[in-house]
Scaffold this motif. Structure first.
Motif, PDB file in Angstrom:
ATOM      1  N   MET A 142      67.319  -9.687 -25.500  1.00 55.01           N
ATOM      2  CA  MET A 142      66.721  -8.728 -26.507  1.00 55.01           C
ATOM      3  C   MET A 142      66.674  -9.575 -27.625  1.00 55.01           C
ATOM      4  SD  MET A 142      68.080  -4.870 -26.366  1.00 55.01           S
ATOM      5  CE  MET A 142      67.289  -4.266 -27.701  1.00 55.01           C
ATOM      6  N   MET A 143      67.696 -10.493 -28.135  1.00 58.49           N
ATOM      7  CA  MET A 143      67.715 -11.350 -29.189  1.00 58.49           C
ATOM      8  C   MET A 143      66.661 -12.298 -29.200  1.00 58.49           C
ATOM      9  SD  MET A 143      70.069 -11.153 -31.935  1.00 58.49           S
ATOM     10  CE  MET A 143      70.372 -12.829 -32.203  1.00 58.49           C
ATOM     11  N   LEU A 144      66.408 -13.103 -28.080  1.00 61.35           N
ATOM     12  CA  LEU A 144      65.710 -13.967 -27.576  1.00 61.35           C
ATOM     13  C   LEU A 144      64.138 -13.386 -27.671  1.00 61.35           C
ATOM     14  CD1 LEU A 144      67.583 -16.344 -25.292  1.00 61.35           C
ATOM     15  CD2 LEU A 144      67.168 -16.596 -27.898  1.00 61.35           C
ATOM     16  N   ALA A 145      63.925 -12.294 -27.329  1.00 61.96           N
ATOM     17  CA  ALA A 145      62.600 -11.717 -27.063  1.00 61.96           C
ATOM     18  C   ALA A 145      61.987 -11.383 -28.499  1.00 61.96           C
ATOM     19  CB  ALA A 145      62.695 -10.563 -26.342  1.00 61.96           C
ATOM     20  N   GLU A 146      62.965 -10.922 -29.534  1.00 63.17           N
ATOM     21  CA  GLU A 146      62.460 -10.218 -30.863  1.00 63.17           C
ATOM     22  C   GLU A 146      62.459 -11.471 -31.877  1.00 63.17           C
ATOM     23  OE1 GLU A 146      64.927  -7.277 -31.283  1.00 63.17           O
ATOM     24  OE2 GLU A 146      64.268  -6.065 -29.686  1.00 63.17           O
ATOM     25  N   ALA A 147      63.084 -12.669 -31.642  1.00 66.24           N
ATOM     26  CA  ALA A 147      63.394 -13.622 -32.614  1.00 66.24           C
ATOM     27  C   ALA A 147      61.891 -14.295 -33.176  1.00 66.24           C
ATOM     28  CB  ALA A 147      64.292 -14.635 -32.051  1.00 66.24           C
ATOM     29  N   GLY A 148      62.101 -14.397 -34.564  1.00 67.89           N
ATOM     30  CA  GLY A 148      61.146 -15.276 -35.135  1.00 67.89           C
ATOM     31  C   GLY A 148      61.699 -16.153 -35.955  1.00 67.89           C
TER      32      GLY A 148
ATOM     33  N   THR B 216      57.521 -17.301 -30.748  1.00 65.39           N
ATOM     34  CA  THR B 216      56.638 -16.273 -31.249  1.00 65.39           C
ATOM     35  C   THR B 216      56.197 -16.262 -32.597  1.00 65.39           C
ATOM     36  OG1 THR B 216      58.099 -15.017 -29.381  1.00 65.39           O
ATOM     37  CG2 THR B 216      56.853 -13.707 -31.086  1.00 65.39           C
ATOM     38  N   PRO B 217      54.882 -16.335 -33.004  1.00 71.00           N
ATOM     39  CA  PRO B 217      54.610 -16.478 -34.378  1.00 71.00           C
ATOM     40  C   PRO B 217      54.661 -14.948 -34.827  1.00 71.00           C
ATOM     41  CG  PRO B 217      52.670 -16.368 -32.926  1.00 71.00           C
ATOM     42  CD  PRO B 217      53.813 -16.768 -31.977  1.00 71.00           C
ATOM     43  N   ASP B 218      54.667 -14.983 -36.146  1.00 70.44           N
ATOM     44  CA  ASP B 218      54.951 -13.918 -36.949  1.00 70.44           C
ATOM     45  C   ASP B 218      53.915 -12.525 -36.581  1.00 70.44           C
ATOM     46  OD1 ASP B 218      57.154 -14.985 -38.180  1.00 70.44           O
ATOM     47  OD2 ASP B 218      56.346 -15.113 -39.976  1.00 70.44           O
ATOM     48  N   THR B 219      52.645 -13.164 -36.410  1.00 69.81           N
ATOM     49  CA  THR B 219      51.854 -11.966 -36.140  1.00 69.81           C
ATOM     50  C   THR B 219      51.799 -11.477 -34.664  1.00 69.81           C
ATOM     51  OG1 THR B 219      50.022 -13.927 -35.529  1.00 69.81           O
ATOM     52  CG2 THR B 219      49.835 -12.944 -37.687  1.00 69.81           C
ATOM     53  N   ALA B 220      52.366 -12.275 -33.881  1.00 65.59           N
ATOM     54  CA  ALA B 220      52.638 -11.849 -32.313  1.00 65.59           C
ATOM     55  C   ALA B 220      53.899 -11.065 -32.235  1.00 65.59           C
ATOM     56  CB  ALA B 220      52.438 -13.049 -31.541  1.00 65.59           C
ATOM     57  N   ARG B 221      54.642 -11.458 -33.089  1.00 68.09           N
ATOM     58  CA  ARG B 221      56.135 -10.866 -32.839  1.00 68.09           C
ATOM     59  C   ARG B 221      56.301  -9.358 -33.147  1.00 68.09           C
ATOM     60  NH1 ARG B 221      58.397 -13.746 -36.331  1.00 68.09           N
ATOM     61  NH2 ARG B 221      59.177 -12.526 -37.897  1.00 68.09           N
ATOM     62  N   THR B 222      55.089  -8.905 -33.871  1.00 62.55           N
ATOM     63  CA  THR B 222      55.042  -7.354 -34.126  1.00 62.55           C
ATOM     64  C   THR B 222      54.694  -6.835 -32.982  1.00 62.55           C
ATOM     65  OG1 THR B 222      52.774  -7.730 -35.148  1.00 62.55           O
ATOM     66  CG2 THR B 222      54.572  -7.727 -36.650  1.00 62.55           C
ATOM     67  N   THR B 223      54.059  -7.609 -32.131  1.00 62.19           N
ATOM     68  CA  THR B 223      53.572  -6.899 -30.807  1.00 62.19           C
ATOM     69  C   THR B 223      54.582  -6.950 -29.667  1.00 62.19           C
ATOM     70  OG1 THR B 223      52.993  -8.987 -29.552  1.00 62.19           O
ATOM     71  CG2 THR B 223      51.333  -7.761 -31.159  1.00 62.19           C
ATOM     72  N   THR B 224      55.936  -7.441 -30.104  1.00 60.44           N
ATOM     73  CA  THR B 224      57.045  -7.574 -28.951  1.00 60.44           C
ATOM     74  C   THR B 224      58.331  -6.733 -29.678  1.00 60.44           C
ATOM     75  OG1 THR B 224      57.806  -9.521 -29.783  1.00 60.44           O
ATOM     76  CG2 THR B 224      56.269  -9.668 -28.269  1.00 60.44           C
ATOM     77  N   ARG B 225      58.215  -6.211 -30.996  1.00 64.82           N
ATOM     78  CA  ARG B 225      59.768  -5.826 -31.633  1.00 64.82           C
ATOM     79  C   ARG B 225      59.474  -4.179 -31.220  1.00 64.82           C
ATOM     80  NH1 ARG B 225      61.463  -9.037 -36.959  1.00 64.82           N
ATOM     81  NH2 ARG B 225      62.464 -10.955 -35.952  1.00 64.82           N
ATOM     82  N   HIS B 226      58.587  -3.717 -30.599  1.00 64.88           N
ATOM     83  CA  HIS B 226      58.769  -2.161 -30.724  1.00 64.88           C
ATOM     84  C   HIS B 226      59.726  -1.813 -29.589  1.00 64.88           C
ATOM     85  CE1 HIS B 226      57.428   1.703 -31.033  1.00 64.88           C
ATOM     86  NE2 HIS B 226      57.331   1.926 -29.823  1.00 64.88           N
ATOM     87  N   ALA B 227      60.568  -2.068 -29.606  1.00 62.97           N
ATOM     88  CA  ALA B 227      61.329  -1.430 -28.798  1.00 62.97           C
ATOM     89  C   ALA B 227      62.100  -0.363 -28.394  1.00 62.97           C
ATOM     90  CB  ALA B 227      62.246  -0.769 -29.922  1.00 62.97           C
TER      91      ALA B 227
END
Length: 627
Positions: free
Chosen positions: A205-211, A297-308
């Motif tokens: 999870m840490m690696l998937a959400e990291a920016g 994961t760029p900042d704009t794309a990271r919001t698509t993966t942090r939902h949780a």
């Protein structure tokens, strides 16, 4: 002994006699974490009937909210399933509230698990089920076992469970992993398995959400790159996340590490460690093996993966909502009530659940009451509870009421404006005195909870109209969060992308093309996020696995809104000189001509799935679509 392995105490029968029959302290006879849990579980009726699972539609929503957790935990569920099947057990994944999201394992034990409500859609928090491994591990924030008679409820006395909590990189609970079976089949080996599996899930999870920058380190260089490595995430020069291995290596807590200046903590040389495994000398002189990577994961794309992980914590919301969530958490943690205001479908309950998950009450229950859906005659008994025989049709043992159920957690009153005026007075008294008295008299019960309310209306206007008490408004609206409607959110492109993946786009390996994303972002969405979710589910259901979803595949009213923008169209709505579907059809026709009508070559040329070409040809012929 919280978090330590233990054998079921030979004194558990004596402990139950002391605690349940005599009301005395059972501590000398049982493990400390069991004793603490029994004390916390006192409000639970130990004759409670096993609950039915929640409705599938609601469970599906809760699973969507926990999609990041589910995805990251799936490999561990698969791995533990082999152990469970071989030992007659089941493996369970819950969210941060203790709600069972997934269950796999022995075909022999699964029917028994269902008989004791150990199945998806049932919440196993301490608040609902008393002492049990899932709920108690979440409350204690430690891996632990609960065996046989250590369970608070007598009907679970034949059950043995080992569970470990799962944390986000900011120390918030994301869920729990559990192995359950007959008592003789659960032991310290099972506890070690779930503890190790939880660590693997946290790492993933840490690696998937990291920016920003990801730091990997360990005192032993050979362990860098494994799930036993320390992880730290740095954004904007500050430490924003760390796993439990990192905390142990630096002898810090999350509170003592998060939001520190990275240079002050790690020294000025840490940025020079990119992609090089080397020793970093810390300001105090200690050296540690480390390698630094930039997140893919760029900042704009990271919001698509942090939902949780929804539950989700402070790092899982899109940009427009994140500042509101941070402020609301700070206020709620000081005991100030929060009022969430927004249009219908704008996500008021989702926001409130995240607020609970990120707050000081995250280990306690989240008790939601929809004041608009309850008949006026039932709101009072639902909120305040009642004594036996309080009215005709009352349950034989009475009912505690939702306010008492929220003890130790968060009470969420949705559409609070719908509470009848006479009950507003009684609610105000409870909020001021923190004592609730059930219908039919009886002794008042002290309650301790934080309050979050929601409404789509304007409370001051209702006060002016005499429909809402001014003093209650001031009490519930200590801090107001105004959720913007979807069409006004600047982060809606990232939000739409994330919800598309969670609606099944990721599972079907779908790609949301830019023209479809722009069309979805340009639409006004009168039903807000709720309408968007429903639309995306339909779009995903109609797409074939591997499809590239273009605007041509969206419902016609969405495409029309994009190609013929209203006067107040958003800046993202691009001008077009011809209808979008004509452009799409023309592009496909040209590709087919260039490829001698070879569908596979045309699909590769356009970078779309072959089914998109077949659908186009089927529309031209007026025949059913080919698959």
């Amino acid at each position: 002994m919280s978090g330590e392995a233990h054998l079921p105490s030979i004194g558990v029968d004596q402990a139950r006699e002391l605690f349940f029959a005599q009301g005395r302290d059972p501590a000398p006879w049982i493990a400390p974490h069991i004793s603490r849990s029994w004390q916390r579980s006192r409000p639970v009726d130990h004759h409670v009937i096993d609950p039915e699972p929640m409705a599938l539609a609601l469970l599906s929503e809760r699973r969507e909210q926990a999609m990041r957790l589910l995805n990251c935990a799936q490999p561990e569920l698969d791995g533990l399933a082999e152990h469970a099947v071989g030992n007659g057990c089941v493996v369970i994944l819950s969210d941060a509230s203790g709600l069972i999201l997934e269950e796999v394992g022995s075909a022999d034990f699964l029917p028994k698990a269902e008989r004791i409500a150990l199945q998806p859609g049932v919440e196993w928090s301490e608040h609902n089920r008393g002492t049990n491994a899932i709920g108690t591990a979440l409350a204690e924030r430690e891996a632990l076992m609960v065996l046989g008679g250590e369970h608070y409820l007598a009907q679970n006395g034949a059950l043995g469970c080992a569970a470990a909590p799962i944390f986000t990189g900011r120390g918030e609970l994301a869920g729990a992993l559990d192995i359950s079976g007959e008592t003789v089949r659960v032991n310290t080996h099972a506890l070690g398995l779930v503890r190790m599996a939880a660590q693997q899930v946290e790492h993933r999870m840490m690696l998937a959400e990291a920016g920003g920058h990801v730091l990997r380190f360990h005192a032993r260089p050979a362990l860098i790159g494994t799930a036993r490595e320390g992880l730290m995430v740095i954004e904007g020069g500050r430490i924003v996340a760390a796993n439990r291995v990192a905390l142990e290596l630096f002898s810090r807590s999350w509170d003592g590490l998060l939001d520190l200046d990275a240079e002050a903590f790690l020294g000025a040389n840490w940025p020079r460690m990119e992609h090089r495994r080397n020793l970093l000398t810390l300001p105090g002189g200690r050296q540690i093996a480390m390698v630094m990577e930039r997140s893919n994961t760029p900042d704009t794309a990271r919001t698509t993966t942090r939902h949780a992980t929804s539950p989700p914590g402070m790092t899982t919301e899109a940009d427009d909502i994140q500042p509101l969530l941070h402020k609301a958490v700070r206020v709620l943690n000081e005991g100030v009530s929060v009022l969430v205001n927004g249009e219908t479908g704008s996500g008021k309950e989702v926001f409130s659940r995240r607020l609970h998950a990120a707050s000081r009450r995250s280990a306690g229950p989240f008790v939601a009451v929809d004041c608009a859906s309850l008949p006026e005659t039932l709101i009072e008994s639902e909120l305040f509870g009642y004594e036996e025989g309080a009215f005709t049709g009352a349950k034989r043992k009475g009912m505690a009421g939702r306010i008492r159920e929220a003890h130790g957690g968060v009470l969420f009153l949705d559409e609070i404006a719908e509470i009848p005026l006479p009950l507003q007075t009684r609610l105000l008294r409870v909020l001021e005195e923190r004592v609730v008295t059930p219908l039919g008299g009886g002794q008042g019960v002290a309650v301790d909870f934080d309050l979050v309310c929601a409404t789509h209306g304007h409370l001051p206007a209702l006060v002016e109209a005499g429909r809402f008490r001014a003093d209650l408004m001031y009490r519930v609206a200590g801090f107001t969060v105004a959720l913007p409607p979807l069409h006004q959110r600047g982060d809606r492109h990232a939000l739409i992308s994330r919800l598309f993946l969670e609606a099944g786009g990721a599972a079907k390996h779908l790609r949301l093309e830019s023209d479809a994303l722009e069309a979805l972002a340009a639409y006004r969405w009168p039903g807000n996020v709720r309408e968007l979710r429903s639309t995306l589910r339909a779009v995903v259901a109609l797409a074939d696995a591997g499809d590239s979803v273009t605007a041509a595949m969206l419902p016609a009213h969405l495409v029309g809104a994009w190609t013929s923008p209203p006067d107040d169209a958003t800046p993202h709505a691009l001008p077009h000189t011809e209808p979008l579907m004509s452009i799409t059809r023309h592009a496909i026709d040209e590709a087919l001509k260039a490829c001698d009508h070879d569908v596979a070559k045309a699909a590769r040329r356009l970078d779309v799935h072959r089914s998109t070409i077949y659908r186009h040809l089927a529309r031209q012929r007026g025949k059913p679509e080919a698959h």
